[in-house]
Design a protein around this motif. Sequence first.
Motif, PDB file in Angstrom:
ATOM      1  N   LEU A 168       0.854  -1.183   0.000  1.00 32.72           N
ATOM      2  CA  LEU A 168       0.000   0.000   0.000  1.00 32.72           C
ATOM      3  C   LEU A 168       0.889   1.231   0.000  1.00 32.72           C
ATOM      4  O   LEU A 168       1.901   1.279   0.695  1.00 32.72           O
ATOM      5  N   SER A 169       0.537   2.226  -0.794  1.00 28.85           N
ATOM      6  CA  SER A 169       1.284   3.487  -0.777  1.00 28.85           C
ATOM      7  C   SER A 169       0.384   4.610  -0.280  1.00 28.85           C
ATOM      8  O   SER A 169      -0.801   4.670  -0.621  1.00 28.85           O
ATOM      9  N   LEU A 170       0.967   5.487   0.536  1.00 24.15           N
ATOM     10  CA  LEU A 170       0.244   6.618   1.100  1.00 24.15           C
ATOM     11  C   LEU A 170       1.102   7.874   0.992  1.00 24.15           C
ATOM     12  O   LEU A 170       2.331   7.813   0.951  1.00 24.15           O
ATOM     13  N   ARG A 171       0.428   8.999   0.946  1.00 25.58           N
ATOM     14  CA  ARG A 171       1.055  10.299   1.153  1.00 25.58           C
ATOM     15  C   ARG A 171       0.509  10.863   2.461  1.00 25.58           C
ATOM     16  O   ARG A 171      -0.578  10.497   2.893  1.00 25.58           O
ATOM     17  N   PHE A 172       1.244  11.790   3.061  1.00 28.81           N
ATOM     18  CA  PHE A 172       0.817  12.380   4.323  1.00 28.81           C
ATOM     19  C   PHE A 172       0.800  13.900   4.173  1.00 28.81           C
ATOM     20  O   PHE A 172       1.839  14.551   4.121  1.00 28.81           O
ATOM     21  N   ARG A 173      -0.403  14.438   4.090  1.00 29.37           N
ATOM     22  CA  ARG A 173      -0.590  15.883   3.957  1.00 29.37           C
ATOM     23  C   ARG A 173      -0.319  16.542   5.312  1.00 29.37           C
ATOM     24  O   ARG A 173      -0.825  16.095   6.359  1.00 29.37           O
ATOM     25  N   LEU A 174       0.471  17.613   5.311  1.00 29.40           N
ATOM     26  CA  LEU A 174       0.761  18.367   6.522  1.00 29.40           C
ATOM     27  C   LEU A 174      -0.067  19.644   6.513  1.00 29.40           C
ATOM     28  O   LEU A 174      -0.010  20.428   5.566  1.00 29.40           O
ATOM     29  N   LEU A 175      -0.834  19.851   7.564  1.00 34.83           N
ATOM     30  CA  LEU A 175      -1.813  20.924   7.614  1.00 34.83           C
ATOM     31  C   LEU A 175      -1.497  21.886   8.757  1.00 34.83           C
ATOM     32  O   LEU A 175      -1.348  21.472   9.916  1.00 34.83           O
ATOM     33  N   SER A 176      -1.387  23.155   8.418  1.00 35.62           N
ATOM     34  CA  SER A 176      -1.132  24.194   9.411  1.00 35.62           C
ATOM     35  C   SER A 176      -1.489  25.542   8.787  1.00 35.62           C
ATOM     36  O   SER A 176      -1.361  25.714   7.567  1.00 35.62           O
ATOM     37  N   PRO A 177      -1.927  26.507   9.591  1.00 34.20           N
ATOM     38  CA  PRO A 177      -2.192  27.847   9.040  1.00 34.20           C
ATOM     39  C   PRO A 177      -0.959  28.460   8.384  1.00 34.20           C
ATOM     40  O   PRO A 177      -1.082  29.353   7.536  1.00 34.20           O
ATOM     41  N   GLY A 190       5.964  12.708   0.930  1.00 33.37           N
ATOM     42  CA  GLY A 190       5.737  11.750  -0.152  1.00 33.37           C
ATOM     43  C   GLY A 190       5.037  12.354  -1.342  1.00 33.37           C
ATOM     44  O   GLY A 190       4.403  11.636  -2.115  1.00 33.37           O
ATOM     45  N   ALA A 191       5.139  13.650  -1.529  1.00 37.50           N
ATOM     46  CA  ALA A 191       4.450  14.309  -2.635  1.00 37.50           C
ATOM     47  C   ALA A 191       4.915  13.764  -3.980  1.00 37.50           C
ATOM     48  O   ALA A 191       4.104  13.436  -4.854  1.00 37.50           O
ATOM     49  N   SER A 192       6.224  13.653  -4.181  1.00 46.60           N
ATOM     50  CA  SER A 192       6.756  13.141  -5.446  1.00 46.60           C
ATOM     51  C   SER A 192       6.752  11.620  -5.483  1.00 46.60           C
ATOM     52  O   SER A 192       6.355  11.007  -6.482  1.00 46.60           O
ATOM     53  N   THR A 193       7.206  11.017  -4.397  1.00 46.12           N
ATOM     54  CA  THR A 193       7.263   9.555  -4.293  1.00 46.12           C
ATOM     55  C   THR A 193       6.532   9.137  -3.023  1.00 46.12           C
ATOM     56  O   THR A 193       6.991   9.441  -1.923  1.00 46.12           O
ATOM     57  N   PRO A 194       5.387   8.461  -3.145  1.00 38.81           N
ATOM     58  CA  PRO A 194       4.613   8.079  -1.963  1.00 38.81           C
ATOM     59  C   PRO A 194       5.400   7.169  -1.024  1.00 38.81           C
ATOM     60  O   PRO A 194       6.396   6.553  -1.422  1.00 38.81           O
ATOM     61  N   VAL A 195       4.940   7.096   0.207  1.00 39.80           N
ATOM     62  CA  VAL A 195       5.511   6.172   1.180  1.00 39.80           C
ATOM     63  C   VAL A 195       4.962   4.785   0.876  1.00 39.80           C
ATOM     64  O   VAL A 195       3.746   4.584   0.874  1.00 39.80           O
ATOM     65  N   THR A 249      10.796   3.417   4.275  1.00 40.10           N
ATOM     66  CA  THR A 249      11.553   4.660   4.279  1.00 40.10           C
ATOM     67  C   THR A 249      10.599   5.845   4.212  1.00 40.10           C
ATOM     68  O   THR A 249       9.664   5.841   3.414  1.00 40.10           O
ATOM     69  N   ALA A 250      10.815   6.827   5.054  1.00 36.04           N
ATOM     70  CA  ALA A 250       9.975   8.031   5.065  1.00 36.04           C
ATOM     71  C   ALA A 250      10.704   9.160   4.341  1.00 36.04           C
ATOM     72  O   ALA A 250      11.777   9.593   4.783  1.00 36.04           O
ATOM     73  N   PRO A 251      10.159   9.651   3.228  1.00 35.59           N
ATOM     74  CA  PRO A 251      10.820  10.723   2.490  1.00 35.59           C
ATOM     75  C   PRO A 251      10.614  12.079   3.172  1.00 35.59           C
ATOM     76  O   PRO A 251       9.838  12.212   4.116  1.00 35.59           O
ATOM     77  N   ALA A 252      11.289  13.071   2.651  1.00 36.17           N
ATOM     78  CA  ALA A 252      11.147  14.433   3.172  1.00 36.17           C
ATOM     79  C   ALA A 252       9.811  15.028   2.760  1.00 36.17           C
ATOM     80  O   ALA A 252       9.204  14.615   1.765  1.00 36.17           O
ATOM     81  N   ALA A 253       9.355  15.999   3.530  1.00 38.28           N
ATOM     82  CA  ALA A 253       8.187  16.784   3.137  1.00 38.28           C
ATOM     83  C   ALA A 253       8.577  17.705   1.989  1.00 38.28           C
ATOM     84  O   ALA A 253       9.711  18.192   1.920  1.00 38.28           O
ATOM     85  N   GLU A 254       7.620  17.922   1.094  1.00 37.02           N
ATOM     86  CA  GLU A 254       7.859  18.783  -0.065  1.00 37.02           C
ATOM     87  C   GLU A 254       6.753  19.821  -0.171  1.00 37.02           C
ATOM     88  O   GLU A 254       5.687  19.682   0.415  1.00 37.02           O
ATOM     89  N   ASP A 255       7.012  20.850  -0.966  1.00 31.34           N
ATOM     90  CA  ASP A 255       6.018  21.870  -1.308  1.00 31.34           C
ATOM     91  C   ASP A 255       5.504  22.603  -0.081  1.00 31.34           C
ATOM     92  O   ASP A 255       4.319  22.960  -0.010  1.00 31.34           O
ATOM     93  N   CYS A 256       6.384  22.817   0.878  1.00 31.32           N
ATOM     94  CA  CYS A 256       5.992  23.487   2.121  1.00 31.32           C
ATOM     95  C   CYS A 256       6.446  24.947   2.164  1.00 31.32           C
ATOM     96  O   CYS A 256       6.439  25.582   3.227  1.00 31.32           O
ATOM     97  N   GLY A 257       6.849  25.477   1.009  1.00 35.42           N
ATOM     98  CA  GLY A 257       7.244  26.873   0.948  1.00 35.42           C
ATOM     99  C   GLY A 257       8.497  27.153   1.748  1.00 35.42           C
ATOM    100  O   GLY A 257       9.369  26.279   1.900  1.00 35.42           O
ATOM    101  N   PRO A 258       8.607  28.368   2.319  1.00 36.75           N
ATOM    102  CA  PRO A 258       9.802  28.744   3.078  1.00 36.75           C
ATOM    103  C   PRO A 258      10.042  27.874   4.309  1.00 36.75           C
ATOM    104  O   PRO A 258      11.153  27.846   4.836  1.00 36.75           O
ATOM    105  N   LEU A 259       9.005  27.165   4.768  1.00 33.09           N
ATOM    106  CA  LEU A 259       9.144  26.338   5.969  1.00 33.09           C
ATOM    107  C   LEU A 259       9.517  24.896   5.651  1.00 33.09           C
ATOM    108  O   LEU A 259       9.534  24.048   6.555  1.00 33.09           O
ATOM    109  N   THR A 260       9.836  24.593   4.393  1.00 30.52           N
ATOM    110  CA  THR A 260      10.144  23.210   4.041  1.00 30.52           C
ATOM    111  C   THR A 260      11.289  22.647   4.869  1.00 30.52           C
ATOM    112  O   THR A 260      11.169  21.565   5.468  1.00 30.52           O
ATOM    113  N   ALA A 261      12.397  23.353   4.926  1.00 23.60           N
ATOM    114  CA  ALA A 261      13.544  22.862   5.696  1.00 23.60           C
ATOM    115  C   ALA A 261      13.239  22.783   7.195  1.00 23.60           C
ATOM    116  O   ALA A 261      13.522  21.752   7.832  1.00 23.60           O
ATOM    117  N   PRO A 262      12.646  23.826   7.822  1.00 26.94           N
ATOM    118  CA  PRO A 262      12.305  23.711   9.244  1.00 26.94           C
ATOM    119  C   PRO A 262      11.322  22.579   9.539  1.00 26.94           C
ATOM    120  O   PRO A 262      11.444  21.903  10.568  1.00 26.94           O
TER     121      PRO A 262
END
Length: 247
Positions: free
Chosen positions: A149-158, A167-172, A202-215
Amino acid sequence: MTNTTDGPRRSPVRRTAVALAGAAALAGLAGVYAPSPAYAGPHAAATDFSDCPALPAGVDPARWRCEVHTAAPLLTIGRVTVTLAPITMTHAEGPMPDGTAGQVWGAMHSTPTAVPGGLTGRAADDHGRRRLAIRPEYGGRSDFYTGRLSLRFRLLSPLLPKACTVGASTPVDFQLKRSGPSEWISQDPPLIRFSAYDDTFTAPAAEDCGPLTAPVNRRLGLPAASGNLMAYDATYTFRTYDQLPRS
């Protein structure tokens, strides 16, 4: 789905379930659905089968079943551990006209789960603009006979863009393995409980998080090649397609 070993040995319901799902001696996933722990006994009759997918051409509806399962998995991804809000998945499985095993994806539904400590890891940020939640989404690949099974994990915050996802590019990718025998809670309607897990993904990095991607990735400890866990306790029910209500 799973190779069930519980319940009356001579039960026709059990024989049917094993015959249709025997190939899924997997981790217990070849059919996983049903509303959470309160979903038992007569409640199973109220299962929503509206997500059952259309069948492939030429198959026998009486030999195909629609399976609906719900789980509230324990997820460790990077340095964060949460018990996810219930996930409900629907799929169909049965023999193809040539005798091979077939399956068709239906749908997945989930809701966000708060991440303790929010974006900073501090309890004070459980609420407010720095709060953080995680929501699993279908990653586009599934094989319920083998537990893949493959999943992505959406991160939600104001403070995060809506596209921020692990997992935006490559799902978990998960390869779920059974952690014990399945248990028949009810024979009529059928309701089966099982447990599965994967501690090798393997858990990939979060992507598409704007300026907060690295933090965000520092906060979550991503990417993480090891130390991750999905502990998957679930229940599922099913109906063959000739027993589904006509729309």
